[in-house]
Motif scaffolding. Structure first.
Motif, PDB file in Angstrom:
ATOM      1  N   LYS A  56      42.697  17.546  95.778  1.00  0.00           N
ATOM      2  CA  LYS A  56      41.799  17.878  97.039  1.00  0.00           C
ATOM      3  C   LYS A  56      40.988  16.836  97.513  1.00  0.00           C
ATOM      4  CE  LYS A  56      43.032  22.505  96.613  1.00  0.00           C
ATOM      5  NZ  LYS A  56      43.978  23.040  97.474  1.00  0.00           N
ATOM      6  N   ARG A  57      40.873  16.997  99.086  1.00  0.00           N
ATOM      7  CA  ARG A  57      39.829  15.831  99.666  1.00  0.00           C
ATOM      8  C   ARG A  57      38.608  16.518  99.924  1.00  0.00           C
ATOM      9  NH1 ARG A  57      44.885  15.927 104.012  1.00  0.00           N
ATOM     10  NH2 ARG A  57      46.519  15.213 102.540  1.00  0.00           N
ATOM     11  N   PHE A  58      37.745  15.956  99.597  1.00  0.00           N
ATOM     12  CA  PHE A  58      36.545  16.220  99.622  1.00  0.00           C
ATOM     13  C   PHE A  58      35.399  15.269  99.268  1.00  0.00           C
ATOM     14  CE2 PHE A  58      37.408  17.107  95.131  1.00  0.00           C
ATOM     15  CZ  PHE A  58      36.322  16.465  94.566  1.00  0.00           C
ATOM     16  N   ALA A  59      34.107  15.292  99.526  1.00  0.00           N
ATOM     17  CA  ALA A  59      32.998  14.369  99.374  1.00  0.00           C
ATOM     18  C   ALA A  59      31.690  15.151  98.692  1.00  0.00           C
ATOM     19  CB  ALA A  59      32.559  13.529 100.654  1.00  0.00           C
ATOM     20  N   ARG A  60      31.163  14.300  97.712  1.00  0.00           N
ATOM     21  CA  ARG A  60      29.997  14.867  97.376  1.00  0.00           C
ATOM     22  C   ARG A  60      28.814  13.985  97.809  1.00  0.00           C
ATOM     23  NH1 ARG A  60      33.105  14.804  92.105  1.00  0.00           N
ATOM     24  NH2 ARG A  60      33.453  17.079  91.733  1.00  0.00           N
ATOM     25  N   LYS A  61      27.406  14.497  98.197  1.00  0.00           N
ATOM     26  CA  LYS A  61      26.735  13.598  98.685  1.00  0.00           C
ATOM     27  C   LYS A  61      25.566  13.616  97.740  1.00  0.00           C
ATOM     28  CE  LYS A  61      27.623  14.919 103.535  1.00  0.00           C
ATOM     29  NZ  LYS A  61      26.922  15.749 104.714  1.00  0.00           N
ATOM     30  N   GLY A  62      24.725  12.592  97.793  1.00  0.00           N
ATOM     31  CA  GLY A  62      23.737  12.461  96.777  1.00  0.00           C
ATOM     32  C   GLY A  62      22.380  12.841  97.716  1.00  0.00           C
ATOM     33  N   GLY A  85      21.346  12.883 101.657  1.00  0.00           N
ATOM     34  CA  GLY A  85      22.792  13.376 102.378  1.00  0.00           C
ATOM     35  C   GLY A  85      23.629  12.131 102.527  1.00  0.00           C
ATOM     36  N   ALA A  86      23.405  11.076 101.728  1.00  0.00           N
ATOM     37  CA  ALA A  86      24.576   9.841 101.936  1.00  0.00           C
ATOM     38  C   ALA A  86      25.566  10.161 100.939  1.00  0.00           C
ATOM     39  CB  ALA A  86      23.672   8.816 101.336  1.00  0.00           C
ATOM     40  N   ILE A  87      26.733   9.895 101.250  1.00  0.00           N
ATOM     41  CA  ILE A  87      27.922  10.320 100.543  1.00  0.00           C
ATOM     42  C   ILE A  87      27.931   9.311  98.982  1.00  0.00           C
ATOM     43  CG2 ILE A  87      30.373  10.143 100.399  1.00  0.00           C
ATOM     44  CD1 ILE A  87      30.566  10.611 103.574  1.00  0.00           C
ATOM     45  N   ASP A  88      27.992   9.942  98.103  1.00  0.00           N
ATOM     46  CA  ASP A  88      27.895   9.296  96.821  1.00  0.00           C
ATOM     47  C   ASP A  88      29.437   9.181  96.129  1.00  0.00           C
ATOM     48  OD1 ASP A  88      26.845   8.473  94.510  1.00  0.00           O
ATOM     49  OD2 ASP A  88      27.091  10.299  93.245  1.00  0.00           O
ATOM     50  N   GLN A  89      30.140  10.182  96.455  1.00  0.00           N
ATOM     51  CA  GLN A  89      31.746  10.118  96.034  1.00  0.00           C
ATOM     52  C   GLN A  89      32.630  10.872  97.141  1.00  0.00           C
ATOM     53  OE1 GLN A  89      32.375  11.854  92.041  1.00  0.00           O
ATOM     54  NE2 GLN A  89      33.601  10.209  91.450  1.00  0.00           N
ATOM     55  N   ALA A  90      33.751  10.214  97.286  1.00  0.00           N
ATOM     56  CA  ALA A  90      34.686  10.879  98.260  1.00  0.00           C
ATOM     57  C   ALA A  90      36.040  10.642  97.927  1.00  0.00           C
ATOM     58  CB  ALA A  90      34.518   9.994  99.834  1.00  0.00           C
ATOM     59  N   TYR A  91      36.845  11.783  98.226  1.00  0.00           N
ATOM     60  CA  TYR A  91      38.506  11.565  97.783  1.00  0.00           C
ATOM     61  C   TYR A  91      39.255  12.007  99.190  1.00  0.00           C
ATOM     62  CZ  TYR A  91      36.823  11.729  92.876  1.00  0.00           C
ATOM     63  OH  TYR A  91      36.176  11.611  91.572  1.00  0.00           O
ATOM     64  N   GLY A  92      40.155  11.040  99.430  1.00  0.00           N
ATOM     65  CA  GLY A  92      40.520  11.139 100.755  1.00  0.00           C
ATOM     66  C   GLY A  92      41.664  10.063 101.062  1.00  0.00           C
ATOM     67  N   PHE A  93      41.511   9.550 102.050  1.00  0.00           N
ATOM     68  CA  PHE A  93      42.325   8.303 102.768  1.00  0.00           C
ATOM     69  C   PHE A  93      41.458   7.429 102.844  1.00  0.00           C
ATOM     70  CE2 PHE A  93      45.284  12.042 103.849  1.00  0.00           C
ATOM     71  CZ  PHE A  93      46.224  11.622 103.171  1.00  0.00           C
ATOM     72  N   ASP A  94      41.564   6.230 102.266  1.00  0.00           N
ATOM     73  CA  ASP A  94      40.863   5.006 102.463  1.00  0.00           C
ATOM     74  C   ASP A  94      41.107   4.044 103.464  1.00  0.00           C
ATOM     75  OD1 ASP A  94      39.236   2.977 102.149  1.00  0.00           O
ATOM     76  OD2 ASP A  94      39.612   2.738 100.004  1.00  0.00           O
ATOM     77  N   LEU A  95      40.543   3.927 104.686  1.00  0.00           N
ATOM     78  CA  LEU A  95      40.999   2.963 105.895  1.00  0.00           C
ATOM     79  C   LEU A  95      40.488   1.366 105.510  1.00  0.00           C
ATOM     80  CD1 LEU A  95      39.578   5.452 108.517  1.00  0.00           C
ATOM     81  CD2 LEU A  95      41.664   5.231 107.587  1.00  0.00           C
TER      82      LEU A  95
END
Length: 444
Positions: free
Chosen positions: A122-128, A131-141
């Protein structure tokens, strides 16, 4: 902030060395690197063929970039976007999800994006905290930022290649046009040369040109055509240089216009009947052209005298002098008159009188062996002020009146109504003109 370092794709998707190489390149981004995402996207779009990217894959990449909120890509910010397939499909203009997955794989294969898959795919993000994104899964640009300069160089190279291809095609078009028209000029003007051989060489060269040719192929064809161009041009140039500008008229006519070796200038003069000399105004009776009327011929009179030209006019009608000149230009190639002979006549006589001359020659074409040579002869006489179109038209009108008079006489002998015999006449001339024609001897 610690980002995910997933390197392998989820599920049955295999890991390749190409994927690993892309990840290594993305990990070496300069900390101060930054690039406009849309400018890099334009470079990628320009170089898509070199990169192996498809049109639909670029549509998906455009959608992925739109999920990155900032205008610029920087090494400091998170470059992972995590839209669902449904969201991507909507931003990719409703692309079916099966097509979406196939072209997402194309983006990964070409090294434009990196999959950072979660443990369950799954693609999602965890925020710390904050509200900053601590960990993300998806497509890296990240590859887009890491290879921004490479894409820019590729786009510039593609533009240069496209420009070089366009110039090569222009060069090919000019070479083909020049060779064909110079060969036609040599044949039409009767220049001695191996014109069939030149034409065979040209056809053999062009036959090797594929429908869609690469630039090296086009340039190779152009080189061969330019060699042929040199040979054809030298043949024409040598003939021009060999001509004596002080040669007499018969010598010039023999070289320029007698392209048929079986017909000599003597034969042409033998075909020049008494009526032709009379029509052209070059006989002894009309040698002084200054005594002829100085006003222009009426268009209606000329059309009545030369009805054959109507068959080549648009819609079979001639309403203005422009229509008349256009019809004469249409008749020229059918009469065997070369473009140079016509152009010379126009320069010396003017377009209208040149057209009248051509129309008169067409009207008596059955009694003129070489129409092109005859037109050149009349042009030279007009240059010396020894030719006028008036006697030609008057002689043709006289012939028409004589024919109608004979027809009326025949009808009278047969007991027909005289009025019926005159009803088909299209020639209407004034009493003053008829009197003038009788005075000049143009009407019996």
């Amino acid at each position: 902030m610690k980002m995910s370092i997933a390197t392998t794709p989820f599920g049955r998707r295999p890991m390749t060395l190409g994927h690993l190489a892309t990840q290594l390149a993305a990990s070496e981004i300069d900390e101060e690197a930054r690039a406009s995402k849309w400018q890099v996207f334009r470079d990628i779009r320009e170089a898509k063929e070199a990169l192996g990217a498809t049109d639909r894959a670029l549509a998906i990449l455009n959608a992925l970039l739109s999920f990155h909120r900032a205008e610029e890509l920087t090494a400091e910010a998170s470059l992972i976007v995590f839209p669902s397939n449904e969201q991507l499909s909507r931003r990719a203009n409703g692309m079916p999800q099966s097509t979406l997955r196939r072209h997402l794989a194309n983006l990964v294969t070409t090294g434009l994006v990196i999959r950072r898959d979660s443990p369950n795919g799954k693609r999602f993000a965890r925020k710390g905290q904050g509200g900053a994104i601590d960990q993300a899964y998806g497509f890296d640009l990240s590859p887009i930022l890491a290879r921004a300069e490479e894409f820019k160089a590729l786009a510039a190279a593609v533009q240069e290649e496209r420009k070089a291809l366009r110039l090569a095609k222009e060069r090919l078009t000019i070479c083909r046009r020049d060779v064909v028209k110079m060969i036609e000029a040599g044949i039409n003007e009767g220049v001695p040369g191996n014109w069939q051989g030149f034409l065979g060489r040209y056809e053999a060269i062009v036959a090797r040109l594929p429908r869609t040719a690469a630039r090296p192929t086009i340039e190779a064809i152009c080189n061969e055509l330019e060699d042929l161009w040199i040979d054809v041009h030298q043949t024409l140039e040598s003939f021009i240089n060999s001509q004596n500008p002080n040669a007499n008229e018969s010598h010039s006519e023999r070289h320029k216009h007698n392209s048929n070796p079986n017909v000599s200038s003597t034969d042409e003069s033998e075909h020049g009947l008494e009526e032709i000399d009379e029509a052209s105004g070059v006989g002894a009776k009309t040698d002084n052209v200054r005594a002829l009327p100085s006003r222009d011929l009426p268009l209606g009179m000329v059309v009545d005298a030369c009805p054959e030209l109507l068959t080549l006019a648009r819609d079979g009608q001639i309403r203005t002098w422009r229509d008349f000149v256009a019809a004469a230009e249409q008749a020229r190639p059918f009469m065997g008159i070369s473009p140079s002979a016509w152009q010379e006549a126009v320069e010396v006589m003017g377009p209208e009188k040149a057209a009248v001359t051509v129309a008169a020659i067409l009207q008596r074409s059955d009694r003129i062996a070489s129409r092109g040579g005859y037109l050149r002869n009349l042009t030279e006489r007009a240059r010396d002020e020894k030719f006028s179109v008036w006697p030609m038209i008057m002689a043709l009108l006289r012939e028409k009146l004589d024919a109608q008079a004979k027809a009326v006489g025949s009808n009278r002998k047969a007991g027909a109504d005289p009025a019926e015999g005159d009803r088909g006449s299209t020639v209407e001339i004034s009493a003053a003109l008829r009197k003038n024609m009788k005075k000049k001897g143009w009407e019996r």
